[in-house]
Motif scaffolding. Structure first.
Motif, mmCIF file in Angstrom:
data_model
loop_
_atom_site.group_PDB
_atom_site.id
_atom_site.type_symbol
_atom_site.label_atom_id
_atom_site.label_comp_id
_atom_site.label_asym_id
_atom_site.label_seq_id
_atom_site.Cartn_x
_atom_site.Cartn_y
_atom_site.Cartn_z
ATOM 1 N N THR A 67 0.867 -1.108 0.054
ATOM 2 C CA THR A 67 -0.122 -0.030 0.182
ATOM 3 C C THR A 67 0.891 1.177 -0.071
ATOM 4 O OG1 THR A 67 0.044 -0.048 2.420
ATOM 5 C CG2 THR A 67 -1.788 -1.167 1.213
ATOM 6 N N ASP A 68 0.312 2.283 -0.389
ATOM 7 C CA ASP A 68 0.865 3.449 -0.532
ATOM 8 C C ASP A 68 0.869 4.448 0.650
ATOM 9 O OD1 ASP A 68 2.487 5.688 -1.583
ATOM 10 O OD2 ASP A 68 1.115 6.282 -2.719
ATOM 11 N N VAL A 69 1.717 4.147 1.621
ATOM 12 C CA VAL A 69 1.681 4.994 2.827
ATOM 13 C C VAL A 69 2.835 5.692 3.236
ATOM 14 C CG1 VAL A 69 -0.019 3.426 3.822
ATOM 15 C CG2 VAL A 69 2.376 3.080 4.230
ATOM 16 N N SER A 70 2.711 6.886 4.013
ATOM 17 C CA SER A 70 3.905 7.610 4.349
ATOM 18 C C SER A 70 4.883 6.921 5.508
ATOM 19 C CB SER A 70 3.437 8.905 5.424
ATOM 20 O OG SER A 70 4.566 9.476 5.714
ATOM 21 N N LEU A 71 6.131 6.413 4.820
ATOM 22 C CA LEU A 71 7.054 5.771 5.538
ATOM 23 C C LEU A 71 7.570 6.346 6.896
ATOM 24 C CD1 LEU A 71 9.000 4.217 2.551
ATOM 25 C CD2 LEU A 71 7.376 2.991 4.026
ATOM 26 N N THR A 72 7.593 7.557 6.710
ATOM 27 C CA THR A 72 8.060 8.421 7.864
ATOM 28 C C THR A 72 7.213 8.011 8.891
ATOM 29 O OG1 THR A 72 9.187 10.032 6.447
ATOM 30 C CG2 THR A 72 8.676 10.545 8.784
ATOM 31 N N LYS A 73 5.817 8.377 8.638
ATOM 32 C CA LYS A 73 4.752 8.064 9.724
ATOM 33 C C LYS A 73 4.710 6.684 10.455
ATOM 34 C CE LYS A 73 1.631 11.719 8.364
ATOM 35 N NZ LYS A 73 0.314 11.927 7.782
ATOM 36 N N VAL A 74 4.917 5.807 9.195
ATOM 37 C CA VAL A 74 4.897 4.084 9.676
ATOM 38 C C VAL A 74 6.125 4.026 10.575
ATOM 39 C CG1 VAL A 74 5.190 2.082 8.789
ATOM 40 C CG2 VAL A 74 3.537 3.474 7.656
ATOM 41 N N ALA A 75 7.375 4.464 10.198
ATOM 42 C CA ALA A 75 8.589 4.272 11.164
ATOM 43 C C ALA A 75 8.380 4.842 12.501
ATOM 44 C CB ALA A 75 9.631 4.856 10.214
ATOM 45 N N THR A 76 7.978 6.098 12.500
ATOM 46 C CA THR A 76 7.730 6.770 13.685
ATOM 47 C C THR A 76 6.823 6.094 14.752
ATOM 48 O OG1 THR A 76 8.253 8.857 12.546
ATOM 49 C CG2 THR A 76 6.922 8.829 14.919
ATOM 50 N N ALA A 77 5.527 5.597 14.189
ATOM 51 C CA ALA A 77 4.511 4.570 14.868
ATOM 52 C C ALA A 77 5.061 3.476 15.253
ATOM 53 C CB ALA A 77 3.237 4.549 13.940
ATOM 54 N N MET A 78 5.712 2.787 14.588
ATOM 55 C CA MET A 78 6.438 1.393 14.510
ATOM 56 C C MET A 78 7.367 1.218 15.944
ATOM 57 S SD MET A 78 4.986 -1.206 13.154
ATOM 58 C CE MET A 78 6.433 -2.475 13.312
ATOM 59 N N VAL A 79 8.311 2.269 15.704
ATOM 60 C CA VAL A 79 9.417 2.570 16.744
ATOM 61 C C VAL A 79 8.901 2.993 17.990
ATOM 62 C CG1 VAL A 79 11.663 3.778 17.451
ATOM 63 C CG2 VAL A 79 11.226 2.509 14.983
ATOM 64 N N GLY A 80 7.901 3.919 17.951
ATOM 65 C CA GLY A 80 7.465 4.536 19.270
ATOM 66 C C GLY A 80 6.676 3.482 20.070
ATOM 67 N N VAL A 81 5.821 2.710 19.554
ATOM 68 C CA VAL A 81 4.936 1.805 20.283
ATOM 69 C C VAL A 81 5.937 0.403 20.573
ATOM 70 C CG1 VAL A 81 4.209 0.307 18.377
ATOM 71 C CG2 VAL A 81 2.705 0.423 20.325
ATOM 72 N N HIS A 82 6.989 0.262 19.825
ATOM 73 C CA HIS A 82 7.652 -0.972 20.112
ATOM 74 C C HIS A 82 8.570 -0.598 21.103
ATOM 75 C CE1 HIS A 82 5.579 -2.699 16.597
ATOM 76 N NE2 HIS A 82 6.022 -3.780 17.210
ATOM 77 N N VAL A 83 8.876 0.430 21.476
ATOM 78 C CA VAL A 83 10.005 1.033 22.435
ATOM 79 C C VAL A 83 9.183 0.434 23.709
ATOM 80 C CG1 VAL A 83 10.978 2.978 23.932
ATOM 81 C CG2 VAL A 83 11.468 2.758 21.308
ATOM 82 N N LEU A 84 7.825 0.869 23.852
ATOM 83 C CA LEU A 84 7.108 0.584 24.843
ATOM 84 C C LEU A 84 6.697 -1.075 25.130
ATOM 85 C CD1 LEU A 84 4.079 3.163 24.565
ATOM 86 C CD2 LEU A 84 6.106 3.314 25.860
ATOM 87 N N ILE A 85 6.933 -1.800 23.960
ATOM 88 C CA ILE A 85 6.766 -3.132 23.991
ATOM 89 C C ILE A 85 8.020 -3.684 24.613
ATOM 90 C CG2 ILE A 85 6.451 -5.148 22.667
ATOM 91 C CD1 ILE A 85 4.379 -3.740 21.068
ATOM 92 N N GLY A 86 8.903 -2.771 23.919
ATOM 93 C CA GLY A 86 10.547 -3.424 24.534
ATOM 94 C C GLY A 86 10.657 -3.470 25.994
ATOM 95 N N LEU A 87 10.055 -2.244 26.738
ATOM 96 C CA LEU A 87 10.053 -2.310 28.102
ATOM 97 C C LEU A 87 9.437 -3.604 28.690
ATOM 98 C CD1 LEU A 87 9.086 1.561 28.846
ATOM 99 C CD2 LEU A 87 11.193 0.375 29.024
ATOM 100 N N GLY A 88 8.434 -4.013 28.081
ATOM 101 C CA GLY A 88 7.849 -5.273 28.618
ATOM 102 C C GLY A 88 8.704 -6.636 28.304
#
Length: 347
Positions: free
Chosen positions: A168-189
């Motif tokens: 799909t044609d999506v903003s990679l910057t937004k995807v990267a920011t969202a993925m890293v942001g939420v997975h930092v939190l998951i990383g704490l767990g």
């Protein structure tokens, strides 16, 4: 973070599959040096434990959950090569038996969740134990840090694959920011689970923790006003100590987690599912090829009670994973023994 079919196009999925196959081939050879008669069955147990804990989604933000990836935990407990194999066995069992993670995306999932997490985590772990004091506590602290970093690293790896072959044609910057942001939190767990598990094993059998080998700090003696290394103590006779108790306790814990505690896991979508829904990554997602399997979605077909169905599926998953994993690692161990056996030639 299991990638379903349809997120990544066929050429990129095939390339990731080739990379995953190469990593597994290298790991099979490398694991021969890591496994012995005590650790081979424990490696199968580690795979089963990771399977069980991955069923325990924990909340990380409003409407989002996360679960263990397991690469750091496996690498530190049984070695990096064996760790890649442990997580790969789990992903294979989940994809084939439980329709979790796409079949065409299996290479993507092994690359991100097994290869990237293990390589990043173990590299950071070894660097930390070299510069920090050589104690058991250092192993636990380094385990926490390594696991924490490994999860957003996996998220970045997925983003990179999506940048190459996203459907799909999506903003990679937004995807990267969202993925890293939420997975930092998951990383704490992930880091908390990894550190607690490694610390628990070190407390009872430090000899069974691959990452703790050779970390005993030499005692110092003061001689004529100067500190000198004390004579090395005789090594403990650990070879004769059976890991049976640890294996039984670990299997029991895995069965309880998968068969009972999993019922109370968060029902919210995990980090990847949430980001995919929010940013349109899932527009071309495809149904799993084995969506009608008897254990699809971690439930037993024709068992109407939700708790019983999920519990039975979890117990079956642990059982199948420990058998499959142990079989793989015993085969690798036997190959090492065969390679080391002297050959005779007739004249």
């Amino acid at each position: 973070m299991h990638v379903p079919d349809g997120f990544i196009d066929a050429p990129t999925s095939a390339a990731a599959g080739a990379l995953a196959a190469g990593a597994i081939a290298v790991s099979l050879r490398g694991a021969r040096k890591e496994l012995d008669e005590r650790t081979a069955p424990l490696a199968g147990l580690v795979a089963a434990f990771i399977f069980a804990v991955q069923m325990l989604n924990f909340p990380v933000a409003a409407g989002t959950s996360g679960h263990l990836l397991g690469g750091a935990l496996a690498a530190i407990l049984v070695g990096p090569y064996t760790g890649v194999l442990c997580v790969s066995v789990v992903l294979l069992m989940q994809g084939v038996l439980f329709a979790d993670g796409g079949l065409t995306a299996l290479g993507v999932n092994i690359t991100t969740m097994a290869l990237v997490t293990t390589v990043v985590a173990y590299g950071l772990f070894r660097g930390l134990v070299k510069v920090l004091p050589r104690t058991r506590r250092t192993v636990t602290v380094a385990s926490f840090a390594a696991a924490l970093v490994s999860v957003p690293a996996a998220a970045l790896a997925f983003t990179a694959l999506y940048a190459v072959g996203g459907t799909t044609d999506v903003s990679l910057t937004k995807v990267a920011t969202a993925m890293v942001g939420v997975h930092v939190l998951i990383g704490l767990g992930e880091a908390t689970i990894t550190a607690l598990t490694v610390g628990a094993v070190i407390a009872v059998r430090p000899d069974l923790v691959y990452g703790a080998r050779g970390l005993t700090q030499r005692l110092k003696l003061r001689v004529d006003g100067e500190l000198v290394d004390a004579p090395a103590a005789a090594p403990e006779p650990v070879a004769a100590r059976s890991p049976r108790r640890v294996w039984i306790a670990g299997l029991a814990a895995s069965l309880v987690l998968a068969g009972f505690v999993s019922f109370y896991a968060s029902a919210d979508p995990d980090g990847l599912e949430k980001v995919a829904a929010d940013h349109g990554i899932d527009e071309k997602a495809e149904d799993h090829g084995l969506a009608d399997s008897p254990l699809a979605d971690y439930g037993v077909r024709d068992v109407d009670d939700t708790r019983l169905s999920g519990g039975l599926a979890g117990v079956l998953g642990v059982g199948v994973t420990v058998v499959a994993g142990t079989g793989v690692f015993w085969a690798v161990r036997r190959r090492r023994t065969a390679d080391a056996s002297p050959t005779t030639t007739s004249v």
